[in-house]
Write an enzyme that holds these catalytic residues in place. Structure first.
Site, PDB file in Angstrom:
ATOM      1  N   ASN A  46       5.294   2.093   6.334  1.00 59.34           N
ATOM      2  CA  ASN A  46       6.481   2.251   7.562  1.00 59.34           C
ATOM      3  C   ASN A  46       7.407   1.152   7.618  1.00 59.34           C
ATOM      4  O   ASN A  46       8.716   1.579   7.829  1.00 59.34           O
ATOM      5  CB  ASN A  46       5.482   2.121   8.970  1.00 59.34           C
ATOM      6  CG  ASN A  46       4.321   1.134   8.775  1.00 59.34           C
ATOM      7  OD1 ASN A  46       4.606   0.198   8.037  1.00 59.34           O
ATOM      8  ND2 ASN A  46       3.420   1.339   9.613  1.00 59.34           N
ATOM      9  N   THR A  68       0.552   3.827   1.349  1.00 55.71           N
ATOM     10  CA  THR A  68       0.129   2.787   1.905  1.00 55.71           C
ATOM     11  C   THR A  68      -1.430   2.765   1.974  1.00 55.71           C
ATOM     12  O   THR A  68      -2.106   3.892   2.626  1.00 55.71           O
ATOM     13  CB  THR A  68       0.539   2.339   3.519  1.00 55.71           C
ATOM     14  OG1 THR A  68      -0.389   1.609   4.322  1.00 55.71           O
ATOM     15  CG2 THR A  68       0.409   3.756   4.133  1.00 55.71           C
ATOM     16  N   ASP A  82      -3.104   1.245   4.163  1.00 53.84           N
ATOM     17  CA  ASP A  82      -3.556   1.098   5.446  1.00 53.84           C
ATOM     18  C   ASP A  82      -3.889   2.337   6.119  1.00 53.84           C
ATOM     19  O   ASP A  82      -4.309   2.496   7.184  1.00 53.84           O
ATOM     20  CB  ASP A  82      -2.708   0.144   6.272  1.00 53.84           C
ATOM     21  CG  ASP A  82      -2.812  -1.456   5.935  1.00 53.84           C
ATOM     22  OD1 ASP A  82      -3.643  -1.674   5.036  1.00 53.84           O
ATOM     23  OD2 ASP A  82      -2.218  -2.128   6.752  1.00 53.84           O
ATOM     24  N   GLY A 115      -6.348  -4.218   6.174  1.00 52.81           N
ATOM     25  CA  GLY A 115      -5.827  -3.263   7.294  1.00 52.81           C
ATOM     26  C   GLY A 115      -5.292  -4.284   8.309  1.00 52.81           C
ATOM     27  O   GLY A 115      -6.061  -4.879   9.003  1.00 52.81           O
ATOM     28  N   GLN A 167      -8.805  -4.088  -3.765  1.00 55.08           N
ATOM     29  CA  GLN A 167      -8.646  -2.675  -3.151  1.00 55.08           C
ATOM     30  C   GLN A 167      -7.382  -1.988  -3.303  1.00 55.08           C
ATOM     31  O   GLN A 167      -7.563  -0.729  -3.227  1.00 55.08           O
ATOM     32  CB  GLN A 167      -8.750  -3.167  -1.485  1.00 55.08           C
ATOM     33  CG  GLN A 167     -10.133  -3.883  -1.120  1.00 55.08           C
ATOM     34  CD  GLN A 167      -9.958  -4.503   0.159  1.00 55.08           C
ATOM     35  OE1 GLN A 167     -10.017  -3.804   1.313  1.00 55.08           O
ATOM     36  NE2 GLN A 167      -9.538  -5.894   0.533  1.00 55.08           N
TER      37      GLN A 167
END
Lengths: 408, 408
Positions: free
Chosen positions: A113, A141, A143, A186, A311
């Protein structure tokens, strides 16, 4: 009648935290642009807009062979280098000097974003300057927090890593029982932490599978309630595996983890450092050791891992995620070559059984600098996720291994 | 003439930190014992000797189907439950009560050096009691620190995880340059930390590949030298990826990490907690942020991950490690069935090109409670490993992915 397209070069940048499949999108844009006459050369920004601001000569991507493109696509992290810079007003002139010098008419920016906001800023600048520049944002992303997207390339692979980590670590915790905290990436959205729930098997004998408790950034974190949850879990299962988002917040909405990091560092978008430290997990460990002492004063066995950067870069991505990351790149190129002046590519799910998606164009302003969080229908109580979330997430991660348990 | 074997049941236990392939050894022992008349039933200890001490009924493994055995073998971590207990004198009676009650004549114990010591203690007890018990130790440890072994089942899979983690994380670090510390498991032996060096590619353009600095428990850690090393690396590569063993020690030989963990917990073998905390990485981060500030007082970007329990349980093992873990289990069973009364199975390398090994029997006392560390020929200077180590380690991890780099 086909639209008139400006003649010139295309440039591609990568921005924000890298993912395991962000180079798939880079390869997709290159593939998608090949053979279109208006595009003379395909260039790469070095470290996103930083390279333009610092007038670093772009990388020529035009000559990559198909074989090189495949190797590039399969390599995790941002091959062009990434950036966390938000262009300041003073940088605008430099960016456009670089774009003009390289005769760029097509600007592709792969990121989250904050990156779509950068894309929007640059498009608006080009409009004000009367310089014909097409600006397309390509989503990525881990997230999974982009508005207007069903999900975002990069998330599926990170979710796969998290699910596999919890699955295997749950067996570790069962073999040496105690409390195990795993801190998951996150910032504001709990999707990746929630993906830990995919580790729970559906086979008989799996009613004790972890994760037993899941703490999301969307639900205010209460320490007393956390201690009580863990205590209940120990009574029920004799052990407790816990998923905690690095972005958990207190009742006032403040990040709990950020202030624990000694010399924590923020980026120019104002994001405080949450990753690259074990401080949050260690703090929660200390609380549990202190408050769950047995009658003899002996603390329970408590361990905390912070899953960390593996991750987002683990080199064994979700196959579906890799394919989708490639496809959004190709789609961005195709849209630019059929007249799109500005926009972002989004993934829309059209069916869950069987899993089907389509890619569509959305407005930059609908994605830029906004954050999608877990919707209420995905959150169960204060420490779990719903079946609706599992149904949503499962198709994105690919096949997972199964864990065999002895009947004991 | 074949030896006379006692008639009775066999029991198998798993002990110490689990690995990704310890259930392969369990499956191997079960397979190896099947069809031998002296063995009536194949049983499993629940959480190693703890289950015997607490008189928990053993698990019957005799009835597992071949399909179940394969699923068991492919599941990481100790399916029977593990234990970190060292049997005290007071426990001996209880252990033998349980063994007698279950009519056990064959005792297999899968574990590391502490577990082989437990095996030795139990064998010596059986001798004193005049109870015919065959005690075979089956090696496993991610630390790779067993004497008389070329390498140990479990290590190859953990080394594979570490190499893949550093490889992908190196690309992450290159895309967002800064200092990245990754803390790797290993109490006294640096083999697993050293395996990070397999992440360095041999393709052109790889001269900047991380890890750039490797700190082993075998080399006393000096903070001033560490800061100077990192500073030099930043000058040379513009970034720095660092492998640090959780077991690094100061000049006096004391663990640096153990005392940083709030409420750190030790096991009954006297091993202080090193894993399950990010404290060591965070402490080293703080030092670098403070001491490598630029002229403006701005610290460099520093992140630390502690690779954690994923190293020992990641459910994608090295194929060669999985096969060897299975084979040492089979070998242990076969040796017991041809008259071995006590011993440990060791892997000996007979050739490196092509890679070939053989399994042999060694004395329990040669493995028990001893620790093998990195030999001098594997250590280069104070922060690197030698080509000899890479040649030793490479065959153990299986094929690794390759990372493509753009010429920039």
């Amino acid at each position: 009648m086909p639209p008139t397209l400006p003649q010139g070069n295309a440039i591609i940048g990568q921005s924000g935290g890298p993912t395991a499949v962000i180079n798939q999108s880079l390869a997709g844009i290159i593939e998608g642009l090949k053979g279109y006459a208006p595009v003379k050369k395909i260039l790469g920004m070095r470290h996103g807009v930083d390279g333009l601001i610092k007038a670093k000569p772009p990388v020529d991507l035009t000559t990559l062979t198909s074989e090189q493109l495949e190797k590039l696509a399969r390599t995790p992290s941002a091959a062009l280098g990434s950036s966390r810079s938000k262009p300041a007003d003073a940088d605008c002139g430099k960016i456009f000097d670089s774009l003009r010098a390289a005769d760029v008419r097509y600007f592709f920016y792969i990121g989250g974003n904050d990156s779509s906001d950068t894309c929007r800023i640059i498009y608006e600048m080009s409009q004000r300057q009367g310089y014909d520049l097409r600006c397309i944002h390509v989503p990525k992303t881990v997230d999974n927090d982009l508005m207007t997207n069903d999900h975002t390339p990069g998330f599926g692979s990170a979710a796969r890593y998290v699910a596999m980590a919890f699955m295997a670590d749950d067996r570790d915790n069962a073999s040496l029982p105690g409390i195990k905290i795993n801190v998951v990436m996150g910032r504001n959205a709990g999707f990746l932490t929630a993906a830990s729930a995919l580790a729970r098997q559906t086979t008989p004998g799996s009613e004790h599978d972890g994760p037993h408790l899941i703490y999301l950034p969307e639900v205010p974190f209460d320490t007393d309630r956390f201690v009580a949850d863990v205590s209940d879990c120990l009574s029920k299962h004799g052990r407790c595996q816990i998923a905690v988002s690095e972005g958990i917040k207190d009742k006032q909405g403040h990040d709990i983890g950020a202030k624990l990091i000694v010399g924590g560092q923020a980026d120019s978008h104002g994001n405080a450092q949450l990753s690259g430290s074990g401080a949050l997990g260690d703090m929660l460990s200390s609380i549990l050791k202190e408050r769950l002492k047995g009658p003899t004063g002996k603390p329970p066995r408590v361990r905390a891992d912070t899953l960390g950067y593996m991750q987002r870069c683990w080199p064994d991505p979700s196959p579906i995620d890799a394919a989708e990351a490639r496809a959004v790149g190709v789609k961005a190129a195709q849209e630019a070559m059929t007249g799109l002046t500005d926009g972002s590519i989004a993934i829309l799910r059209t069916s869950n059984h069987p899993y089907r998606v389509e890619k569509r164009v959305v407005r930059l302003a609908d994605v830029a600098a906004k954050t999608k969080t877990m919707p209420p229908e995905f959150i169960q109580g204060h420490n779990n996720v719903t079946k609706a979330f599992l149904d949503y997430c499962r198709p994105l991660v690919g096949d997972l291994p199964t864990m065999f348990k002895l009947t004991m």
